[in-house]
Scaffold this active site. Structure first.
Site, mmCIF file in Angstrom:
data_model
loop_
_atom_site.group_PDB
_atom_site.id
_atom_site.type_symbol
_atom_site.label_atom_id
_atom_site.label_comp_id
_atom_site.label_asym_id
_atom_site.label_seq_id
_atom_site.Cartn_x
_atom_site.Cartn_y
_atom_site.Cartn_z
ATOM 1 N N ASN A 38 0.847 -1.194 0.000
ATOM 2 C CA ASN A 38 0.000 0.000 0.000
ATOM 3 C C ASN A 38 0.881 1.241 0.000
ATOM 4 O OD1 ASN A 38 -0.374 -1.385 2.835
ATOM 5 N ND2 ASN A 38 -0.859 0.720 3.322
ATOM 6 N N ASP A 39 0.673 2.194 0.875
ATOM 7 C CA ASP A 39 1.269 3.531 0.745
ATOM 8 C C ASP A 39 2.743 3.584 0.310
ATOM 9 O OD1 ASP A 39 -0.985 3.587 2.299
ATOM 10 O OD2 ASP A 39 -0.075 4.617 3.976
ATOM 11 N N ARG A 164 -0.175 8.707 13.510
ATOM 12 C CA ARG A 164 0.702 7.967 12.589
ATOM 13 C C ARG A 164 1.099 8.741 11.336
ATOM 14 N NH1 ARG A 164 -4.229 5.206 12.492
ATOM 15 N NH2 ARG A 164 -5.451 5.522 10.587
HETATM 16 C C1 FRU Z 1 -2.936 4.665 4.829
HETATM 17 C C2 FRU Z 1 -2.582 3.826 6.061
HETATM 18 C C3 FRU Z 1 -1.702 4.602 6.988
HETATM 19 C C4 FRU Z 1 -1.000 3.516 7.762
HETATM 20 C C5 FRU Z 1 -0.814 2.458 6.708
HETATM 21 C C6 FRU Z 1 -0.860 1.057 7.235
HETATM 22 O O1 FRU Z 1 -3.241 3.961 3.693
HETATM 23 O O2 FRU Z 1 -3.779 3.400 6.701
HETATM 24 O O3 FRU Z 1 -2.387 5.519 7.800
HETATM 25 O O4 FRU Z 1 0.212 3.936 8.306
HETATM 26 O O5 FRU Z 1 -1.832 2.656 5.735
HETATM 27 O O6 FRU Z 1 -0.461 0.138 6.284
#
Ligand code: FRU
Length: 488
Positions: A38-39, A164
């Site tokens: 993901n991110d 976070r």
């Molecule tokens: C955003 C998120 C962040 C977190 C991460 C966890 O997409 O929810 O806030 O740090 O993904 O994988």
């Protein structure tokens, strides 16, 4: 189960290499060697290379124990995978190494990331911030005194559970980090922290106060100066548009405003969604030599991903890196120029009239960039990738209603949302105030990025059983196109 570690992750990736089903694997967008991403994290330019880290579960094609995957590229397009940089192997991050950022300092690359601690043994869920650094940019050592920020550093009235995604930047004599947060009564906000040495951090302020656009929680805040103007780029959860009553579980904003360094607060003057597609979240930027570059996760939370459903062994990809800049006072974006430099033009027309259906190419390239320029459109102009009666993607440029939309409904593997409903109806991008449209379409195996007037975009993924052959442009009335170009 053996404990999670970098070694274990790297060994797993090596053993499984070559087992991926690459049917939907992107030709030029970034995706993981195996597993879930993901991110984007730690997106940066360091020692003449683009560096990309990312939220990573190597073990499955669904979200899971978050590691930081790692890749480098000379041009932002051709990525080489490097060993995993972080694994959730410490007491303070055992629930996952969540999102964060990178910043070079004193010849080292520093990472700041969130340690996630799920509720356990009667202790509630907590999130904290940690530092790791590297001299060679490959092996990262976690700081012995982690966490550098924890629940004691969260201001009163703010959640210690949702704290976070630190994004670091330098301003004058300090390093700063903006961190996603919410108030205890569920309003999104951004906190500001600072440090002189990247290791000792202190709380500064609630830099961006809650307002309706920030929903119930801000994720992945990014503060930057684009051409000298202060901009926040952030992702918000559970936002409801009061005017239309539409609910967005996740939305990404670009916020322009003024940063007051005396009061350490940001005042919003303008807000917009830079991308109105279905798959764009958690973008992150870096600045280098006065230029700002961003990349986003080209996916949305809670939607099905065909490469996972069909057990292809991987899931998730990134957008192309895009430059952010100002032109005539408007925040703009364009795909980094190295992408187009690597392509060759297969069709080019200075001016061409579409009357009915204009065939563009019969054998679609594996990947391509297509551009059209149209003025004074009053009727519907449609770009169709794929045959009329088969799987296809449509870009509808609706001159009467002055809006653009992408349609992926006619594909073999429809994307479903969390309630199992088809998530194919696109969102709309209005061009009510524009006479001319310069439309650029970036096409890949399972994604399309459409950028309009270098300003707004529509980004989406799709999954078809075969590459989309036969591209055409359709108009029921004669319509003049300028600067048509297709490159592969
Ligand atoms: C955003 C998120 C962040 C977190 C991460 C966890 O997409 O929810 O806030 O740090 O993904 O994988």
């Amino acid at each position: 189960m053996t404990a999670l570690s970098i070694e274990r992750a790297n060994q797993f990736i090596e053993e499984k290499e070559g087992t991926l089903d690459k049917t939907f694997y992107p030709a030029y967008h970034f995706a993981a060697p195996i597993g879930w991403i993901n991110d984007p994290n730690g997106f940066s330019y360091y020692k003449d290379q683009y560096h990309l880290f990312y939220q990573y579960n190597p073990y499955d094609s669904v979200w899971g124990p978050m590691h930081w995957g790692r890749a480098v590229s000379p041009d932002g397009i051709d990525w080489s995978h490097l060993p995993v940089a972080l694994a959730p192997d410490q007491p303070y991050d055992k629930g996952g190494c969540f999102s964060g950022s990178a910043l070079a300092h004193d010849g080292k690359l520093y990472l700041m990331y969130t340690g996630h601690l799920p509720a356990e043994d009667g202790r509630p869920l907590r999130q904290n911030q940690n530092i790791a650094y590297s001299e060679d940019g490959i092996h990262f050592e976690k700081y012995a005194k982690n966490p550098v920020l924890d629940e004691k550093d969260v201001p009163e009235g703010s959640s210690v559970e949702d704290f976070r995604d630190p994004k670091m930047f330098k301003h004058e004599d300090y390093f700063y980090a903006v961190i996603g947060s919410r108030t205890i009564d569920d309003k999104g906000q951004v906190l500001l922290y600072r440090s002189e040495n990247m290791l000792d951090w202190e709380y500064v302020s609630v830099v961006f106060q809650n307002n309706p656009y920030l929903g119930t929680m801000v994720e992945c805040p990014d503060f930057m100066e684009v051409d000298g103007k202060a901009v926040f780029m952030l992702s918000a959860m559970n936002y409801t548009d009061k005017e239309t009553d539409v609910f967005y579980p996740h939305i990404t904003w670009f916020v322009e405003g003024e940063m007051d360094w005396d009061t350490q607060t940001f005042r919003m003057t303008h807000i917009k969604e830079l991308d109105k597609g279905m798959d764009f979240y958690a973008p992150q930027s870096f600045s280098n030599e006065g230029e700002t570059t961003m990349i986003a996760w080209m996916q949305g939370w809670n939607n099905t991903i065909a490469s996972d459903t069909l057990k292809h062994g991987w899931a998730g990809q990134m957008t192309l890196p895009r430059k952010l800049f100002y032109e005539d006072g408007i925040l703009k974006q364009r795909v980094i120029p190295t992408f187009e430099q690597g392509l060759h033009t297969i069709r080019e027309e200075k001016q061409i009239t579409v009357d009915g259906e204009l065939m563009l190419t019969e054998k679609a390239p594996k990947y391509a960039m297509m551009q059209i320029h149209v003025a004074d459109l009053t009727e519907m102009l449609q770009v169709r990738l794929g045959e009329e009666t088969k799987e296809r993607i449509l870009l509808n440029i609706d001159g009467a209603n002055r809006e653009l939309s992408l349609d992926r409904a006619q594909t073999a593997y429809p994307i479903k949302d969390r309630d199992g409903k088809a998530f194919d109806k696109t969102r709309r991008l209005s061009f009510a105030d524009k006479k001319e449209l310069l439309i650029q379409i970036y096409y890949d195996t399972s994604s399309v990025e459409v950028i309009v007037n270098n300003e707004e975009s529509l980004t989406m993924t799709y999954y078809t059983s075969e590459p989309l052959q036969y591209w055409s442009i359709i108009s029921d009335v004669p319509c003049v196109l300028h600067n048509l170009k297709i490159a592969e």
